[in-house]
Design an enzyme around this catalytic site. Structure first.
Site, PDB file in Angstrom:
ATOM      1  N   LYS A 124       0.858  -1.190   0.000  1.00 34.40           N
ATOM      2  CA  LYS A 124       0.000   0.000   0.000  1.00 34.40           C
ATOM      3  C   LYS A 124       0.891   1.237   0.000  1.00 34.40           C
ATOM      4  O   LYS A 124       1.930   1.262   0.691  1.00 34.40           O
ATOM      5  CB  LYS A 124      -0.878  -0.034   1.256  1.00 34.40           C
ATOM      6  CG  LYS A 124      -1.900   1.082   1.372  1.00 34.40           C
ATOM      7  CD  LYS A 124      -2.746   0.887   2.634  1.00 34.40           C
ATOM      8  CE  LYS A 124      -3.833   1.924   2.777  1.00 34.40           C
ATOM      9  NZ  LYS A 124      -4.663   1.699   3.986  1.00 34.40           N
ATOM     10  N   SER A 130      -9.683   1.440   3.002  1.00 33.07           N
ATOM     11  CA  SER A 130      -8.859   2.299   2.180  1.00 33.07           C
ATOM     12  C   SER A 130      -7.801   1.548   1.375  1.00 33.07           C
ATOM     13  O   SER A 130      -7.287   2.086   0.405  1.00 33.07           O
ATOM     14  CB  SER A 130      -8.163   3.350   3.049  1.00 33.07           C
ATOM     15  OG  SER A 130      -7.257   2.725   3.946  1.00 33.07           O
ATOM     16  N   SER A 190      -9.636  -1.137   7.082  1.00 32.00           N
ATOM     17  CA  SER A 190      -9.077  -0.955   5.736  1.00 32.00           C
ATOM     18  C   SER A 190      -8.364  -2.146   5.129  1.00 32.00           C
ATOM     19  O   SER A 190      -8.039  -2.111   3.952  1.00 32.00           O
ATOM     20  CB  SER A 190      -8.109   0.224   5.730  1.00 32.00           C
ATOM     21  OG  SER A 190      -8.838   1.401   5.622  1.00 32.00           O
TER      22      SER A 190
HETATM   23  N1  GLN Z   1     -13.004   3.648   6.588  1.00 32.44           N
HETATM   24  C1  GLN Z   1     -12.369   3.991   7.826  1.00 32.44           C
HETATM   25  C2  GLN Z   1     -11.933   5.422   7.802  1.00 32.44           C
HETATM   26  O1  GLN Z   1     -12.138   6.056   6.813  1.00 32.44           O
HETATM   27  C3  GLN Z   1     -11.210   3.089   8.079  1.00 32.44           C
HETATM   28  C4  GLN Z   1     -10.038   3.406   7.245  1.00 32.44           C
HETATM   29  C5  GLN Z   1      -8.829   2.619   7.604  1.00 32.44           C
HETATM   30  O2  GLN Z   1      -8.915   1.555   8.240  1.00 32.44           O
HETATM   31  N2  GLN Z   1      -7.685   3.145   7.237  1.00 32.44           N
HETATM   32  O3  GLN Z   1     -11.408   5.932   8.744  1.00 32.44           O
END
Ligand code: GLN
Length: 488
Positions: A81, A156, A180
């Site tokens: 990532k 994400s 994510s």
């Molecule tokens: N969707 C969640 C957020 O926007 C989790 C994102 C993540 O785990 N990085 O904070």
């Protein structure tokens, strides 16, 4: 028909590399060719460096020829990532703020993968600074779900999930602050593991919310996830939150740990908002475990309804603090028309950050500001303790919890981007785990009638990843969902 190289698992490829039937160069070239064939449609990568990957593969082959192989990951192409630092390569967090940044050092996980001989292939798209659930918040455009290109791969870490499910890497790493890794794994039919807070060093991970962030693997099987976890876990003096704990041989333990386990079904995770097809697939998985002799018990996590609010106070507060460094002077994009230093800060941040990141910084600054700190931030910290206590209470009765990963299968790109709240609801089953610091994984457990993947979440006890992986492995061995590949 034999499975093409780019769709095989680490466990399948490693013996071929070891015996000399396959070279890392051949494998890496196959993955590069596959990437080029699908990338225009999937858009999982922010950058890749073909020459560098081939050089790494050649080095792996040379090591092997000299009898110095470093184990199962040696010569395997992996993607990271684009929030994980790789020395000499771009690192953008999918933000305009870091569009031209090149990392001057390796993250600890990067170093560990290099030490294991892996070929680091490409940096994968994500929501900007990992904020989102669909990879649509990326400054470089959205990633598409290989199972249905009109839909999101989740987020994400959407690029990490999409690249792997499309065959553009053999495994990948993501980061999980509120879901994510697990949510995109569910939406793309992959195994995704969020380790216990403190098991993996965060050194070299671009911080979003430091008390929640963990790095973890995406893999095609629980065995591959176990191999990767073993390679990246362990204490690191450069991350003060990383834990001193013995790292078991996760892969070996997969085969020796046997159930039956006591599994808890948190009643709060099966209510309103759960897609009926997702619910039915999870019920079937529960029935499987019951048939294996597992004791299945309903449990309650009564503070679940506060998870979303608590998360969006704590995560945004930490984000506002972590992202303060991107001011155009110390780090990040610098506006060309700043008149004085304050103006440079303002314009650089206005130009460099996207809407969702700005929304979070504003929210986080608000909940930390004097007068509101006690009412919001401090109270959220207290509720966080109650949420963790719910899980620990449940673990007096059961070994692990079983839930859906995401309430819904992959949604259409654009479907939720106008309404942040409906997007935030994608994480209702995953964020409690981060607030409580627990390990959890998602594994494939079926498909909807229209062919979209469904994921099952298993939530475990702190530092008991070996149990979690073994529980998942038992299901995986009796099903073949994880062997299916998208028709691209
Ligand atoms: N969707 C969640 C957020 O926007 C989790 C994102 C993540 O785990 N990085 O904070």
């Amino acid at each position: 028909m034999s499975v093409p190289l780019h769709f095989q698992t680490i466990a399948e490829l490693a013996p071929q590399l070891a015996s000399g039937r396959l070279s890392s160069i051949e494998l890496t070239q196959a993955v590069i060719a596959r990437t080029k064939a699908v990338e225009a449609r999937v858009r999982a990568f922010n950058s890749y460096d073909e020459t560098d990957a081939i050089d790494q593969a050649a080095a792996s082959d040379a090591r092997r020829a000299a009898g110095q192989s470093r184990g199962p990951l040696d010569g395997i192409p992996l993607g990271l990532k684009d929030v994980i630092a790789v020395d000499g390569q771009p690192l953008t967090a999918s933000s305009k703020m870091l569009a031209n940044f090149v990392s001057p050092y390796d993250a600890t996980v990067t170093q560990k993968l290099k030490d294991a001989g892996a070929v680091l292939w490409g940096r994968l798209n994500c929501d900007e600074f990992a904020m989102g659930s669909s990879t649509e918040n990326s400054a470089f455009g959205p990633t598409h779900n290989p199972w249905d290109l009109a839909r999101t791969p989740g987020g994400s870490s959407g690029g990490s999930a999409a690249a792997l499910s499309a065959g553009a890497a053999i495994a990948t790493l993501g980061s999980d602050t509120g879901g994510s890794i697990r949510q995109p794994a569910a939406l793309c039919s992959l195994v995704g593991l969020k380790p216990t807070y403190g098991l993996i060093s965060r050194y070299g991970l671009i911080a979003y919310a430091s008390s929640l962030d963990q790095i973890g693997p995406f893999a095609r099987s629980t065995e591959d996830a176990a191999i990767l976890l073993g390679a990246i876990a362990g204490h690191d003096s450069r991350d003060s939150t990383s834990f001193q704990t013995e790292i078991p041989d996760y892969r070996a333990e997969l085969k020796t740990r046997r159930g039956p386990w006591k599994l808890g079904i948190p009643r709060e995770y099966f209510g309103e908002g759960l897609d009926p097809e997702v619910g039915a697939a999870v019920e079937k998985a529960i029935a499987f475990y019951r048939a294996q002799g597992c004791e299945i018990r309903e449990v309650s996590l009564p503070h679940t309804r506060y998870c979303l609010d608590t998360y969006y106070i704590i995560a945004t507060a930490e984000a506002s603090s972590n992202l303060a460094r991107f001011d155009g002077i110390r780090y990040g994009h610098r506006s060309k028309d700043g008149k004085d230093v304050l103006d440079v800060y303002q314009k650089s941040r206005a130009e460099g950050f996207g809407d969702e990141v700005k929304r979070r910084i504003i929210l986080g600054t608000y909940v930390l500001s004097s007068g509101y700190y006690d009412a919001y931030y401090l109270r959220a910290q207290k509720v966080r303790t109650l949420i963790r206590q719910d899980f620990l209470n449940a673990y007096r009765e059961v070994d692990a919890l079983i839930t859906p990963t995401s309430p819904i299968p992959a949604f259409k790109l654009g479907e939720k981007s106008a309404d942040p709240l409906t997007m935030y609801l994608c994480d209702i089953y995953t964020i409690g785990v981060n607030l409580a610091g627990l390990p959890a994984l998602s594994l494939p457990c079926g498909f909807t009638k229209s062919g979209l993947p469904i994921g099952l979440q298993l939530i475990g006890q702190p530092f008991r990843e070996a149990d979690l992986l073994a529980t998942a492995h038992a299901y995986e061995q009796a099903h073949d969902w994880h062997r299916r590949t998208p028709n691209l």
